[in-house]
Design a protein around this motif. Structure first.
Motif, PDB file in Angstrom:
ATOM      1  N   HIS A 124       0.953  -1.311   0.070  1.00 57.83           N
ATOM      2  CA  HIS A 124      -0.040  -0.153   0.010  1.00 57.83           C
ATOM      3  C   HIS A 124       0.876   1.222  -0.017  1.00 57.83           C
ATOM      4  CE1 HIS A 124      -3.521   2.237   2.246  1.00 57.83           C
ATOM      5  NE2 HIS A 124      -3.038   2.921   1.125  1.00 57.83           N
ATOM      6  N   HIS A 142       1.425   5.109  -2.071  1.00 58.73           N
ATOM      7  CA  HIS A 142       0.819   6.356  -3.013  1.00 58.73           C
ATOM      8  C   HIS A 142       2.176   6.754  -3.992  1.00 58.73           C
ATOM      9  CE1 HIS A 142      -3.303   6.186  -1.742  1.00 58.73           C
ATOM     10  NE2 HIS A 142      -2.589   5.724  -0.580  1.00 58.73           N
ATOM     11  N   HIS A 168      -5.276   6.262  -4.997  1.00 56.95           N
ATOM     12  CA  HIS A 168      -6.830   6.375  -4.438  1.00 56.95           C
ATOM     13  C   HIS A 168      -7.608   6.299  -5.678  1.00 56.95           C
ATOM     14  CE1 HIS A 168      -6.034   7.633  -0.326  1.00 56.95           C
ATOM     15  NE2 HIS A 168      -5.267   8.408  -0.677  1.00 56.95           N
ATOM     16  N   GLU A 192      -5.899   1.618  -4.372  1.00 61.45           N
ATOM     17  CA  GLU A 192      -6.867   1.666  -3.008  1.00 61.45           C
ATOM     18  C   GLU A 192      -8.147   2.058  -3.345  1.00 61.45           C
ATOM     19  OE1 GLU A 192      -5.241   4.549  -0.125  1.00 61.45           O
ATOM     20  OE2 GLU A 192      -6.424   3.575   1.409  1.00 61.45           O
ATOM     21  N   HIS A 202      -6.222   0.018   6.700  1.00 60.76           N
ATOM     22  CA  HIS A 202      -6.075   0.868   8.033  1.00 60.76           C
ATOM     23  C   HIS A 202      -7.412   0.761   8.700  1.00 60.76           C
ATOM     24  CE1 HIS A 202      -7.491   3.978   5.359  1.00 60.76           C
ATOM     25  NE2 HIS A 202      -6.210   3.912   4.834  1.00 60.76           N
ATOM     26  N   ASP A 239       1.475   2.760   3.541  1.00 61.22           N
ATOM     27  CA  ASP A 239       0.412   3.730   3.218  1.00 61.22           C
ATOM     28  C   ASP A 239       1.283   5.261   2.915  1.00 61.22           C
ATOM     29  OD1 ASP A 239      -1.940   5.184   2.415  1.00 61.22           O
ATOM     30  OD2 ASP A 239      -2.759   5.020   4.341  1.00 61.22           O
ATOM     31  N   HIS A 291       2.875   8.464   1.434  1.00 61.25           N
ATOM     32  CA  HIS A 291       2.421   9.621   0.548  1.00 61.25           C
ATOM     33  C   HIS A 291       3.631  10.556   0.084  1.00 61.25           C
ATOM     34  CE1 HIS A 291      -1.698   8.328   1.898  1.00 61.25           C
ATOM     35  NE2 HIS A 291      -2.309   9.345   0.992  1.00 61.25           N
TER      36      HIS A 291
HETATM   37 FE   FE2 Z   1      -3.773   4.922   1.194  1.00 58.30          FE
END
Ligand code: FE2
Length: 241
Positions: free
Chosen positions: A5, A7, A42, A82, A138, A196, A198
């Motif tokens: 996961h 981005h 996303h 995601e 999450h 996750d 970013h």
């Molecule tokens: Fe995410």
């Protein structure tokens, strides 16, 4: 370690803002022991980040892989999304507008932070009844999990797997996500830890601190399952029991 996961595709969501950001994120990931990343922009958030899958995304993944190998960064990127739970996720998965993680049986599913737990159960039940394996992204950040930690057990009973964010484990999202992550880890309800990530500055791909916590407070074996074994099985589309 493998990260399911992240981005890391530039310009498509609130993650990486340029190819330079993506290079720095991957370089940090490589330095902290990550061998492969599933890129999960996303998607399916109407009017915000729709990102329905087209060949263009495969090309973006290819560009990242070429760029990283040119710079000697030993990281392989795989395709994924995601998927925000909204509308008819199932038919979009079947038509190819939404995709699973590395085109396996595993679907990375996120919910609105204030979603009702019943909505999460029915989404999980629907996807599992069609042969998909939903991975709830999450859950420790969702209001229903703060209010009723037994909801995690129920999600699992309906066939979901559970992905904690490394940043929740270290307390970067505050007290409640940390407490819920501890409950999930203590009861061995987690199946994955992912970054996750970013950016390369905050919410980074570096999972080393969370990995140390899981090794120290729980066990090396459990950390191995969460950061390496299960993520590898997702990449290879191997069944997780
Ligand atoms: Fe995410």
């Amino acid at each position: 370690m493998y990260d399911i996961h992240c981005h890391i595709i530039p310009y498509v969501d609130d993650g990486s803002g340029s190819i330079v950001d993506s290079v720095e994120m991957s370089s940090l990931a490589a330095k902290t022991g990550i061998k492969a990343i599933i890129a999960t922009p996303h998607s399916n958030i109407p009017g915000v980040f729709e990102n329905y899958w087209t060949d263009l995304f495969d090309e973006k993944i290819q560009t990242l892989n070429t760029e990283f190998s040119k710079r000697g960064i030993d990281i392989k990127i795989y395709p994924g999304q995601e998927i925000f739970c909204h509308g008819d996720v199932l038919s979009k998965l079947r038509s190819g507008g939404l995709i699973t993680l590395n085109k396996s049986r595993y679907v990375l599913l996120e919910f609105d932070f204030k979603t009702q737990e019943a909505e999460a159960y029915s989404a999980v039940k629907e996807l599992t009844s069609f042969g998909y394996v939903p991975i709830v992204a999450h859950p420790e950040r969702y209001a229903f999990a703060f209010e009723n930690s037994a909801s995690i057990l129920k999600l699992k009973k309906y066939g979901a797997l559970i992905q904690l964010n490394a940043q929740s484990i270290i307390g970067a999202f505050g007290r409640y996500p940390k407490l819920v992550s501890e409950y999930i880890l203590e009861n061995e309800l987690a199946d994955f830890v992912a970054s996750d990530a970013h950016s390369q500055y905050t919410r980074t791909p570096d999972m080393s601190e969370a990995h140390e916590i899981v090794c120290g407070k729980y066990s090396y074996e459990y950390a191995d399952v969460l950061f390496s074994e299960n993520p590898f099985k997702v990449i290879k589309n191997i069944e997780i029991r």
